[in-house]
Design a protein around this motif. Structure first.
Motif, PDB file in Angstrom:
ATOM      1  N   TYR A  25      -3.614  -4.187 -13.761  1.00  0.00           N
ATOM      2  CA  TYR A  25      -2.417  -3.833 -12.965  1.00  0.00           C
ATOM      3  C   TYR A  25      -2.777  -2.695 -12.011  1.00  0.00           C
ATOM      4  O   TYR A  25      -2.599  -1.512 -12.337  1.00  0.00           O
ATOM      5  CB  TYR A  25      -1.293  -3.424 -13.908  1.00  0.00           C
ATOM      6  N   PRO A  26      -3.291  -3.042 -10.833  1.00  0.00           N
ATOM      7  CA  PRO A  26      -3.669  -1.990  -9.876  1.00  0.00           C
ATOM      8  C   PRO A  26      -2.449  -1.362  -9.217  1.00  0.00           C
ATOM      9  O   PRO A  26      -1.498  -2.064  -8.850  1.00  0.00           O
ATOM     10  CB  PRO A  26      -4.520  -2.744  -8.849  1.00  0.00           C
ATOM     11  N   VAL A  27      -2.496  -0.061  -9.089  1.00  0.00           N
ATOM     12  CA  VAL A  27      -1.410   0.696  -8.469  1.00  0.00           C
ATOM     13  C   VAL A  27      -2.003   1.571  -7.367  1.00  0.00           C
ATOM     14  O   VAL A  27      -3.055   2.200  -7.563  1.00  0.00           O
ATOM     15  CB  VAL A  27      -0.693   1.593  -9.508  1.00  0.00           C
ATOM     16  N   GLY A  28      -1.325   1.619  -6.244  1.00  0.00           N
ATOM     17  CA  GLY A  28      -1.712   2.521  -5.162  1.00  0.00           C
ATOM     18  C   GLY A  28      -0.573   3.474  -4.857  1.00  0.00           C
ATOM     19  O   GLY A  28       0.604   3.136  -5.045  1.00  0.00           O
ATOM     20  N   ALA A  29      -0.924   4.657  -4.426  1.00  0.00           N
ATOM     21  CA  ALA A  29       0.086   5.649  -4.051  1.00  0.00           C
ATOM     22  C   ALA A  29      -0.442   6.433  -2.861  1.00  0.00           C
ATOM     23  O   ALA A  29      -1.649   6.434  -2.580  1.00  0.00           O
ATOM     24  CB  ALA A  29       0.378   6.598  -5.218  1.00  0.00           C
ATOM     25  N   ALA A  30       0.483   7.076  -2.172  1.00  0.00           N
ATOM     26  CA  ALA A  30       0.080   7.983  -1.085  1.00  0.00           C
ATOM     27  C   ALA A  30       1.176   9.011  -0.897  1.00  0.00           C
ATOM     28  O   ALA A  30       2.367   8.690  -1.015  1.00  0.00           O
ATOM     29  CB  ALA A  30      -0.145   7.208   0.217  1.00  0.00           C
ATOM     30  N   GLU A  56       0.070   7.799  -8.817  1.00  0.00           N
ATOM     31  CA  GLU A  56       0.918   8.843  -8.234  1.00  0.00           C
ATOM     32  C   GLU A  56       0.328  10.223  -8.490  1.00  0.00           C
ATOM     33  O   GLU A  56       0.316  11.097  -7.611  1.00  0.00           O
ATOM     34  CB  GLU A  56       2.328   8.800  -8.835  1.00  0.00           C
ATOM     35  N   ARG A  57      -0.114  10.431  -9.731  1.00  0.00           N
ATOM     36  CA  ARG A  57      -0.656  11.746 -10.062  1.00  0.00           C
ATOM     37  C   ARG A  57      -1.977  12.003  -9.340  1.00  0.00           C
ATOM     38  O   ARG A  57      -2.256  13.138  -8.926  1.00  0.00           O
ATOM     39  CB  ARG A  57      -0.788  11.909 -11.574  1.00  0.00           C
ATOM     40  N   ALA A  73       6.872  13.162   1.134  1.00  0.00           N
ATOM     41  CA  ALA A  73       7.248  11.780   0.795  1.00  0.00           C
ATOM     42  C   ALA A  73       6.126  11.170  -0.036  1.00  0.00           C
ATOM     43  O   ALA A  73       4.964  11.600   0.041  1.00  0.00           O
ATOM     44  CB  ALA A  73       7.483  10.952   2.054  1.00  0.00           C
ATOM     45  N   LEU A  74       6.509  10.179  -0.825  1.00  0.00           N
ATOM     46  CA  LEU A  74       5.557   9.478  -1.696  1.00  0.00           C
ATOM     47  C   LEU A  74       5.806   7.985  -1.564  1.00  0.00           C
ATOM     48  O   LEU A  74       6.968   7.557  -1.527  1.00  0.00           O
ATOM     49  CB  LEU A  74       5.781   9.924  -3.151  1.00  0.00           C
ATOM     50  N   ALA A  75       4.731   7.218  -1.493  1.00  0.00           N
ATOM     51  CA  ALA A  75       4.850   5.759  -1.515  1.00  0.00           C
ATOM     52  C   ALA A  75       4.027   5.214  -2.678  1.00  0.00           C
ATOM     53  O   ALA A  75       2.963   5.761  -2.999  1.00  0.00           O
ATOM     54  CB  ALA A  75       4.365   5.152  -0.205  1.00  0.00           C
ATOM     55  N   ILE A  76       4.533   4.167  -3.288  1.00  0.00           N
ATOM     56  CA  ILE A  76       3.873   3.530  -4.434  1.00  0.00           C
ATOM     57  C   ILE A  76       3.852   2.026  -4.186  1.00  0.00           C
ATOM     58  O   ILE A  76       4.882   1.442  -3.813  1.00  0.00           O
ATOM     59  CB  ILE A  76       4.648   3.821  -5.743  1.00  0.00           C
ATOM     60  N   VAL A  77       2.690   1.421  -4.405  1.00  0.00           N
ATOM     61  CA  VAL A  77       2.566  -0.030  -4.213  1.00  0.00           C
ATOM     62  C   VAL A  77       1.971  -0.668  -5.455  1.00  0.00           C
ATOM     63  O   VAL A  77       0.928  -0.232  -5.956  1.00  0.00           O
ATOM     64  CB  VAL A  77       1.690  -0.348  -2.977  1.00  0.00           C
ATOM     65  N   THR A  78       2.677  -1.667  -5.956  1.00  0.00           N
ATOM     66  CA  THR A  78       2.170  -2.512  -7.045  1.00  0.00           C
ATOM     67  C   THR A  78       2.419  -3.958  -6.655  1.00  0.00           C
ATOM     68  O   THR A  78       3.125  -4.231  -5.683  1.00  0.00           O
ATOM     69  CB  THR A  78       2.906  -2.225  -8.367  1.00  0.00           C
ATOM     70  N   ARG A  79       1.890  -4.896  -7.429  1.00  0.00           N
ATOM     71  CA  ARG A  79       2.070  -6.292  -7.035  1.00  0.00           C
ATOM     72  C   ARG A  79       3.526  -6.738  -7.129  1.00  0.00           C
ATOM     73  O   ARG A  79       3.945  -7.663  -6.425  1.00  0.00           O
ATOM     74  CB  ARG A  79       1.174  -7.207  -7.872  1.00  0.00           C
ATOM     75  N   ASP A  80       4.319  -6.075  -7.993  1.00  0.00           N
ATOM     76  CA  ASP A  80       5.693  -6.503  -8.230  1.00  0.00           C
ATOM     77  C   ASP A  80       6.730  -5.423  -7.912  1.00  0.00           C
ATOM     78  O   ASP A  80       7.881  -5.531  -8.325  1.00  0.00           O
ATOM     79  CB  ASP A  80       5.852  -6.950  -9.683  1.00  0.00           C
ATOM     80  N   GLY A  81       6.317  -4.408  -7.201  1.00  0.00           N
ATOM     81  CA  GLY A  81       7.271  -3.335  -6.865  1.00  0.00           C
ATOM     82  C   GLY A  81       7.686  -2.528  -8.080  1.00  0.00           C
ATOM     83  O   GLY A  81       8.819  -2.040  -8.153  1.00  0.00           O
ATOM     84  N   GLY A  82       6.778  -2.348  -9.017  1.00  0.00           N
ATOM     85  CA  GLY A  82       7.077  -1.629 -10.258  1.00  0.00           C
ATOM     86  C   GLY A  82       7.428  -0.162 -10.014  1.00  0.00           C
ATOM     87  O   GLY A  82       6.952   0.456  -9.059  1.00  0.00           O
ATOM     88  N   MET A  83       8.261   0.348 -10.877  1.00  0.00           N
ATOM     89  CA  MET A  83       8.741   1.727 -10.754  1.00  0.00           C
ATOM     90  C   MET A  83       7.770   2.708 -11.412  1.00  0.00           C
ATOM     91  O   MET A  83       7.043   2.351 -12.337  1.00  0.00           O
ATOM     92  CB  MET A  83      10.116   1.852 -11.407  1.00  0.00           C
ATOM     93  N   VAL A  91       6.093  14.841 -13.015  1.00  0.00           N
ATOM     94  CA  VAL A  91       5.167  15.509 -12.081  1.00  0.00           C
ATOM     95  C   VAL A  91       5.737  15.506 -10.666  1.00  0.00           C
ATOM     96  O   VAL A  91       5.631  16.507  -9.942  1.00  0.00           O
ATOM     97  CB  VAL A  91       3.768  14.845 -12.136  1.00  0.00           C
ATOM     98  N   ILE A  92       6.362  14.414 -10.262  1.00  0.00           N
ATOM     99  CA  ILE A  92       7.001  14.368  -8.941  1.00  0.00           C
ATOM    100  C   ILE A  92       8.062  15.469  -8.855  1.00  0.00           C
ATOM    101  O   ILE A  92       8.128  16.217  -7.873  1.00  0.00           O
ATOM    102  CB  ILE A  92       7.619  12.970  -8.680  1.00  0.00           C
TER     103      ILE A  92
END
Ligand code: THU
Length: 129
Positions: A25-30, A56-57, A73-83, A91-92
């Motif tokens: 489950y790859p996750v990207g953030a920025a 995110e961290r 601002a923070l952006a998060i990307v997963t294959r299914d828009g997971g929270m 931490v946020i």
């Protein structure tokens, strides 16, 4: 940044750099900082599972380590828009304050927008003990 498409695009690119051999489950953030810089993060998993770190961290901590003071601002990307998970929400809250958080699927044309207080309405705050 009026248009957050670049922040989401950087999170999407970071998702492609995730190291997630255990979950698949790859996750990207920025994060976007006050100075206008964008710092990416991806999840990095470990065979000793608790030492895995969320995307995110990685992004938030990388910006802090680079000397940035204010995350906007923070952006998060997963294959299914997971929270984001509960640990990352804490931490946020502590490191970003009240910011917009964009949550998107990998090829999602309609990212969802939240605020920190929507994701963590009754936070633990050590300063208020
Ligand atoms: N993960 C994140 O990167 N961010 C979150 O907010 C939730 C979970 C990662 C951790 C693990 O590598 C994988 O997603 C599955 O839990």
């Amino acid at each position: 940044m009026a248009d957050h498409s670049e922040l989401i695009e950087q999170a999407r690119l970071a998702q492609g750099r995730a190291r997630a051999p255990h979950s698949g489950y790859p996750v990207g953030a920025a994060v976007l900082t006050e100075s206008g810089n964008i710092y990416p993060g991806c999840n990095i998993e470990s065979g000793a599972f608790p030492t895995t770190i969320c995307a995110e961290r990685v992004a938030i901590f990388a910006s802090i380590a680079a000397g940035e003071k204010n995350i906007q601002a923070l952006a998060i990307v997963t294959r299914d828009g997971g929270m984001p998970c509960g640990a990352c929400r804490q931490v946020i809250y502590e490191q970003c304050g009240e910011i917009p958080i964009y949550v998107a699927g990998t090829d999602d044309p309609n990212p969802k927008a939240f605020t920190t207080s929507q994701l963590l309405p009754f936070p633990f705050d050590f300063q208020q003990l």
